[in-house]
Design a protein around this motif. Structure first.
Motif, mmCIF file in Angstrom:
data_model
loop_
_atom_site.group_PDB
_atom_site.id
_atom_site.type_symbol
_atom_site.label_atom_id
_atom_site.label_comp_id
_atom_site.label_asym_id
_atom_site.label_seq_id
_atom_site.Cartn_x
_atom_site.Cartn_y
_atom_site.Cartn_z
ATOM 1 N N ALA A 100 7.536 -0.021 -6.147
ATOM 2 C CA ALA A 100 7.866 1.368 -5.795
ATOM 3 C C ALA A 100 9.367 1.524 -5.588
ATOM 4 C CB ALA A 100 7.114 1.773 -4.531
ATOM 5 N N HIS A 101 10.037 0.421 -5.250
ATOM 6 C CA HIS A 101 11.481 0.497 -5.029
ATOM 7 C C HIS A 101 12.265 0.604 -6.345
ATOM 8 C CE1 HIS A 101 15.182 0.070 -2.832
ATOM 9 N NE2 HIS A 101 15.585 -0.810 -3.728
ATOM 10 N N ASN A 102 11.650 0.161 -7.450
ATOM 11 C CA ASN A 102 12.328 0.245 -8.747
ATOM 12 C C ASN A 102 12.463 1.701 -9.200
ATOM 13 O OD1 ASN A 102 13.007 -2.370 -9.293
ATOM 14 N ND2 ASN A 102 11.088 -2.862 -10.332
ATOM 15 N N ASN A 103 13.484 1.971 -9.985
ATOM 16 C CA ASN A 103 13.746 3.338 -10.448
ATOM 17 C C ASN A 103 12.848 3.650 -11.650
ATOM 18 O OD1 ASN A 103 14.771 5.691 -11.589
ATOM 19 N ND2 ASN A 103 16.852 5.248 -10.905
ATOM 20 N N VAL A 104 11.729 4.342 -11.368
ATOM 21 C CA VAL A 104 10.737 4.598 -12.424
ATOM 22 C C VAL A 104 11.300 5.515 -13.526
ATOM 23 C CG1 VAL A 104 9.628 6.568 -11.279
ATOM 24 C CG2 VAL A 104 8.291 5.126 -12.814
ATOM 25 N N LEU B 239 4.036 -3.022 -15.336
ATOM 26 C CA LEU B 239 3.922 -4.049 -14.312
ATOM 27 C C LEU B 239 5.095 -4.023 -13.320
ATOM 28 C CD1 LEU B 239 2.602 -7.082 -16.373
ATOM 29 C CD2 LEU B 239 1.319 -5.560 -14.880
ATOM 30 N N MET B 240 6.263 -3.588 -13.790
ATOM 31 C CA MET B 240 7.444 -3.605 -12.916
ATOM 32 C C MET B 240 7.730 -2.247 -12.268
ATOM 33 S SD MET B 240 8.394 -6.639 -12.906
ATOM 34 C CE MET B 240 8.044 -8.142 -13.810
ATOM 35 N N TYR B 241 7.173 -1.177 -12.825
ATOM 36 C CA TYR B 241 7.528 0.158 -12.306
ATOM 37 C C TYR B 241 6.314 0.995 -11.852
ATOM 38 C CZ TYR B 241 12.006 -0.771 -14.559
ATOM 39 O OH TYR B 241 13.204 -1.325 -14.929
ATOM 40 N N LEU B 242 5.130 0.733 -12.421
ATOM 41 C CA LEU B 242 4.011 1.660 -12.196
ATOM 42 C C LEU B 242 2.897 1.110 -11.315
ATOM 43 C CD1 LEU B 242 3.569 3.145 -15.804
ATOM 44 C CD2 LEU B 242 5.041 3.954 -13.975
ATOM 45 N N HIS C 268 0.604 7.561 -13.091
ATOM 46 C CA HIS C 268 1.291 6.887 -11.980
ATOM 47 C C HIS C 268 1.441 7.825 -10.774
ATOM 48 C CE1 HIS C 268 4.352 4.724 -9.772
ATOM 49 N NE2 HIS C 268 5.226 5.669 -9.971
ATOM 50 N N GLN C 269 1.514 9.141 -11.058
ATOM 51 C CA GLN C 269 1.682 10.117 -9.968
ATOM 52 C C GLN C 269 0.345 10.437 -9.276
ATOM 53 O OE1 GLN C 269 4.923 10.965 -9.647
ATOM 54 N NE2 GLN C 269 5.440 9.937 -11.568
ATOM 55 N N LEU C 270 -0.770 10.062 -9.905
ATOM 56 C CA LEU C 270 -2.089 10.382 -9.350
ATOM 57 C C LEU C 270 -2.535 9.298 -8.361
ATOM 58 C CD1 LEU C 270 -3.876 11.431 -12.681
ATOM 59 C CD2 LEU C 270 -2.895 12.945 -10.937
ATOM 60 N N PRO C 271 -3.357 9.695 -7.353
ATOM 61 C CA PRO C 271 -3.846 8.695 -6.393
ATOM 62 C C PRO C 271 -5.020 7.902 -6.969
ATOM 63 C CG PRO C 271 -4.637 10.884 -5.798
ATOM 64 C CD PRO C 271 -3.821 11.072 -7.030
ATOM 65 N N LEU C 272 -4.734 6.982 -7.875
ATOM 66 C CA LEU C 272 -5.807 6.227 -8.549
ATOM 67 C C LEU C 272 -6.219 4.979 -7.782
ATOM 68 C CD1 LEU C 272 -4.575 6.481 -12.271
ATOM 69 C CD2 LEU C 272 -6.423 7.766 -11.190
ATOM 70 N N GLY C 273 -5.471 4.633 -6.752
ATOM 71 C CA GLY C 273 -5.811 3.461 -5.945
ATOM 72 C C GLY C 273 -5.838 2.191 -6.767
#
Lengths: 209, 96
Positions: free
Chosen positions: A57-61, A204-207, B34-39
């Motif tokens: 989450a800290h990486n710049n998506v 894997l690194m951003y999402l 990625h923006q959705l709460p997919l858990g």
């Protein structure tokens, strides 16, 4: 002048097929190299799920996504260069290859901006890690793998750029045409593999947050 | 068996553009997911989209559709070995 196959091949078709198979086997060795790192990522991800999510989450998506689009577009241009060679459009081959190279440079520039941001915050690999916001062991492991995998990928981008540069010079000299484009195809295959590896690195690194 | 040349097929160039469009749309879909709460489903969804994207690149840009059977085998086994390696390591860590 009619092109002749090497003496141990029956015809040019067989020679071309052998070259393609050889290149795919080389790509296999590359896949296994990255496969080991993806394997390490999988294991540690399962071991530190929360830390990995926080670190990702800290990486710049936004920058990561932009770089994904840049590489995908570079792959389109690389494929277009081969297509143009097959069609005998020599000028287009040069233009598409130089466009691919320009996007490769853009990719590395964006990656450098990201790395610079990490270093400013103390996000380094291994025992040099000193990012106070995420002090957990899992975050350290995540960023070590991040630098290892994206760094190795960036080296492959550089290697691909060198090969594309050589291909561009050959294309400028009019080397590729409808009867001779296999060397260009092989170089472009390598470039597509660089793209495929990033296609998996990006989520894997951003999402995974 | 001869390698079929995609440049001789009608619409040869257009399919590269269609493939690129599909890749861009899938990237945006992945970003949207990625923006959705997919858990717990977030990573499998992202990886499934990545697999589809990689398949498009391999089939269209890397011309796997036109290649000989032996080369297609190499490509499929590449993916299989990496998947096996990752799943094996995850099983080891998960059940330890």
């Amino acid at each position: 002048m009619e092109r002749l196959p090497a003496e141990h091949f029956q015809d040019l078709e067989q020679q071309k097929r052998a070259a393609h198979l050889g290149m795919w086997l080389f790509l296999t060795s590359e896949v296994l190299l990255f496969g080991a790192l993806f394997g390490a990522y999988s294991g540690y991800r399962l071991h530190y799920p929360g830390d990995f999510a926080q670190a990702a989450a800290h990486n710049n998506v936004w920058l990561g996504t932009l770089n994904t689009l840049v590489l995908l577009t570079s792959s389109l241009f690389a494929a277009a260069a081969v297509h143009a060679a097959r069609k005998g459009r020599r000028r287009a081959v040069v233009i598409f290859l130089l466009s691919t190279l320009a996007l490769a440079v853009a990719f590395l520039v964006f990656k450098s901006i990201e790395y610079a941001g990490h270093f400013r915050e103390g996000v380094y690999p291994g025992r040099h890690y000193r990012f106070a916001e995420l002090p957990a062991r899992g975050a350290n492991v995540f960023f070590t793998l991040y630098f290892l995998m994206t760094g190795l990928h960036a080296l492959h981008v550089l290697g691909g750029m060198a090969a594309l540069g050589v291909a561009s010079v050959s294309a400028l000299r009019g080397a590729y045409g409808p009867t001779h484009y296999t060397p260009l195809e092989l170089i472009v295959l390598y470039w597509h593999l660089v793209d495929v590896i990033w296609i998996f690195l990006w989520p894997l690194m951003y999402l995974v947050a | 068996m001869a390698i079929r040349d995609p440049a001789t097929k009608p619409g040869g160039a257009a399919r590269y553009v269609f493939a690129w469009l599909a890749l861009v749309l899938l990237t945006l879909a992945s970003f949207g997911a990625h923006q959705l709460p997919l858990g717990g489903f977030a990573t499998p969804v992202a990886l499934a989209i990545a697999l589809v994207k990689a398949t498009i690149v391999a089939l269209v840009f890397m011309h796997l559709l036109e290649e000989a059977f032996s080369i297609r085998c190499v490509a499929v086994l590449n993916a299989l070995w990496v998947a096996l390696l990752c799943l094996g390591i995850m099983a080891d860590v998960g059940w330890r």
